[in-house]
Write an enzyme that holds these catalytic residues in place. Structure first.
Site, mmCIF file in Angstrom:
data_model
loop_
_atom_site.group_PDB
_atom_site.id
_atom_site.type_symbol
_atom_site.label_atom_id
_atom_site.label_comp_id
_atom_site.label_asym_id
_atom_site.label_seq_id
_atom_site.Cartn_x
_atom_site.Cartn_y
_atom_site.Cartn_z
ATOM 1 N N ARG A 125 0.829 -1.206 0.000
ATOM 2 C CA ARG A 125 0.000 0.000 0.000
ATOM 3 C C ARG A 125 0.864 1.257 0.000
ATOM 4 O O ARG A 125 0.517 2.254 -0.645
ATOM 5 C CB ARG A 125 -0.945 -0.008 1.207
ATOM 6 C CG ARG A 125 -1.980 1.097 1.161
ATOM 7 C CD ARG A 125 -3.058 0.901 2.198
ATOM 8 N NE ARG A 125 -2.551 1.022 3.559
ATOM 9 C CZ ARG A 125 -3.322 0.907 4.647
ATOM 10 N NH1 ARG A 125 -4.612 0.656 4.533
ATOM 11 N NH2 ARG A 125 -2.795 1.035 5.851
ATOM 12 N N LYS A 227 -2.703 6.508 1.905
ATOM 13 C CA LYS A 227 -2.506 6.946 3.294
ATOM 14 C C LYS A 227 -1.543 8.125 3.345
ATOM 15 O O LYS A 227 -0.452 8.071 3.917
ATOM 16 C CB LYS A 227 -2.018 5.777 4.160
ATOM 17 C CG LYS A 227 -2.423 5.894 5.609
ATOM 18 C CD LYS A 227 -2.221 4.582 6.340
ATOM 19 C CE LYS A 227 -2.594 4.687 7.810
ATOM 20 N NZ LYS A 227 -4.025 4.979 8.020
#
Length: 379
Positions: A125, A227
C-alpha cells in the site's frame, strides 16, 4: 541488506547517532540507552501500567531510518535511539505535504512469540501511495524487514498478551528542499513504534457515529485512497465538532451526491443485513484498509455474502448491524448513527462479534491461519 544486530551493537556502544541533513538526531539518551547494547537480547519488559496505556504517543527505545539515494534506491538502513529529527524549513513534506504513513501491529501470544499481522500488505500500500504522490518507496521486502527490526528492537514495549499491541508506524517523507510546487529530490524512510491499547476512549463499548453533511473527507481524483499525511488534517474540525456533541467518530458522505457513505475519519465501515455484509467500494475516495480486506475474507470463509457497493445513507435505517474496521481500531461495533438530527440505534450484533473474535483468534493462534497472514518475528 539492512544492517542487523552486529552493526547496532557498534552503533550503541559508540554512542553514534545517525544524521538527517547536516546535524544529528536529538535523543532522550538516558531512557533510550537503558537496554543492553543489543536490543534483540534479553526479556526485559517496560515498567508501565499496561492496563492504562490508551492510544497516544509514548517514546520507546529505537527507531529505524534510511535515506533515498540519487541512484534510485534506498540506502542500507539502521536502528538508532528514538529521538527527534531535523528538517529544513524547505522540506517537501512541510511545504507541500509530500508524505505517507502506515500502521502495523506487533503483538504477543500467551503461548509465546511475537508476531506481525500482514505487514507485506502495508508495504504494498505504501508503494501504491508513493506512486500517487510522486515519491520513491522502499521495496516491500525492505519495508517488512524494517518493520520487523523496529518491533524487535522495541520488544520490551510489546504489551503482554491481551493488554494491547505495539503500534509500528512507518513514515515516508520528502525531506529534500523545494520551493516551487514539484516533487522533492531527497526522501527519508523512518519507522518508529509505540505501545497502544484501544483507539477509542469507549474501549470495547460500541461507538456513536455522526454523519457529516458539511465537510468532505475526499473527492474523486484526489488522494483519499492512499494513506497520505494530507488526508487527516482536513477531518480534524469535523471530529472535534462531533466529539463536542458527544459522538465517538464522524462518518463521511461522498462529495458528488452527498448521499452515499464512504468511511469514518480513521476506519472503514460495514453494514449487515441478514447474511449479507456490505462495505463501500475502494474506488479512490476511501482507504483500502488491511483490516477491511481481512474481515471481508473472513466473512466469506464463514459463509457470509460480501458486497463492495455504494451504500446510500438511508440504508443505515434498515441495517441490522454496523461496525468499523482498521489497524488502530480493530473491529468496533457501532451502537448508533445520527444523521440530520435522526438517531438510529443498532443491536450489539453477533455477526461483528463473530468476525472480530475470528480475527483475534487468528492473531492469537487459537484459530487456524489458513492464509499465512501472521508473521512470527521472535520469541
Amino acid at each position: 541488506m539492512i544492517q542487523r544486530a552486529a552493526s547496532l551493537r557498534r552503533l550503541v556502544n559508540s554512542a553514534f547517532l545517525p544524521q538527517l541533513g547536516a546535524r544529528p538526531i536529538a535523543t532522550h539518551a538516558a531512557s533510550s540507552l537503558r537496554l543492553a547494547s543489543d536490543p534483540y537480547s534479553g526479556e526485559e519488559i517496560a515498567d508501565i501500567d499496561w492496563d492504562n496505556i490508551g492510544f497516544g504517543p509514548k517514546p520507546t527505545d529505537y527507531m529505524y531510518m534510511t535515506k533515498f539515494n540519487k541512484d534510485g534506491t534506498f540506502e542500507e538502513g539502521q536502528l538508532s535511539p528514538f529521538g527527534n529529527i531535523e528538517l529544513t524549513p524547505q522540506a517537501g513534506v512541510l511545504n507541500y505535504g509530500q508524505g505517507l504513513f502506515e500502521g502495523i501491529k506487533a503483538f504477543r501470544r500467551e503461548t509465546g512469540g511475537m508476531f506481525l499481522f500482514r505487514p507485506e500488505q502495508n508495504g504494498m500500500r505504501m508503494k501504491i501511495g508513493a506512486e500517487r504522490m510522486c515519491m520513491p518507496a522502499p521495496s516491500v521486502e525492505h519495508f517488512v524487514e524494517a518493520v520487523k527490526q523496529t518491533a524487535l528492537a522495541n520488544k520490551r514495549w510489546i504489551p503482554p498478551s491481551g493488554k494491547g499491541s505495539l503500534y509500528v508506524r512507518p513514515l515516508l517523507l520528502a525531506t529534500g528542499p523545494v520551493l516551487g510546487v514539484a516533487p522533492a529530490l531527497d526522501y527519508t524512510f523512518i519507522v518508529y513504534a509505540c505501545p497502544v491499547a484501544n483507539y477509542f476512549k469507549e474501549g470495547t463499548s460500541s461507538l456513536n457515529l455522526y454523519v457529516e453533511d458539511e465537510y468532505h473527507r475526499a473527492t474523486h481524483g484526489g488522494a483519499g485512497g492512499v494513506k497520505s499525511v494530507t488526508n487527516y488534517a482536513p477531518v480534524l474540525k469535523a471530529i472535534m465538532r462531533a466529539k463536542q456533541r458527544g459522538f465517538s467518530e464522524v462518518l463521511y458522505l461522498d462529495s458528488v451526491h452527498e448521499s452515499y457513505i464512504e468511511e469514518a475519519s480513521a476506519s472503514n465501515i460495514f453494514i449487515v443485513k441478514g447474511n449479507v455484509v456490505s462495505t463501500p467500494p475502494a474506488n479512490g475516495t476511501i482507504l483500502e484498509g488491511v483490516t477491511r480486506k481481512s474481515i471481508m475474507a473472513i466473512a466469506r470463509d464463514l459463509g457470509f455474502e460480501v458486497e463492495e457497493r455504494m451504500i446510500h445513507v438511508d440504508e443505515l435505517r434498515s441495517a441490522e448491524e454496523v461496525f468499523c474496521t482498521g489497524t488502530a481500531v480493530g473491529v468496533c461495533t457501532v451502537g448508533s448513527i445520527t444523521y440530520k438530527g435522526n438517531r438510529v440505534e443498532y443491536k450489539i450484533g453477533s455477526v461483528s462479534q463473530k468476525l472480530s473474535s475470528t480475527l483475534a483468534g487468528i492473531q492469537a493462534g487459537t484459530v487456524e491461519d489458513k492464509n499465512g497472514w501472521v508473521v512470527e518475528i521472535g520469541q
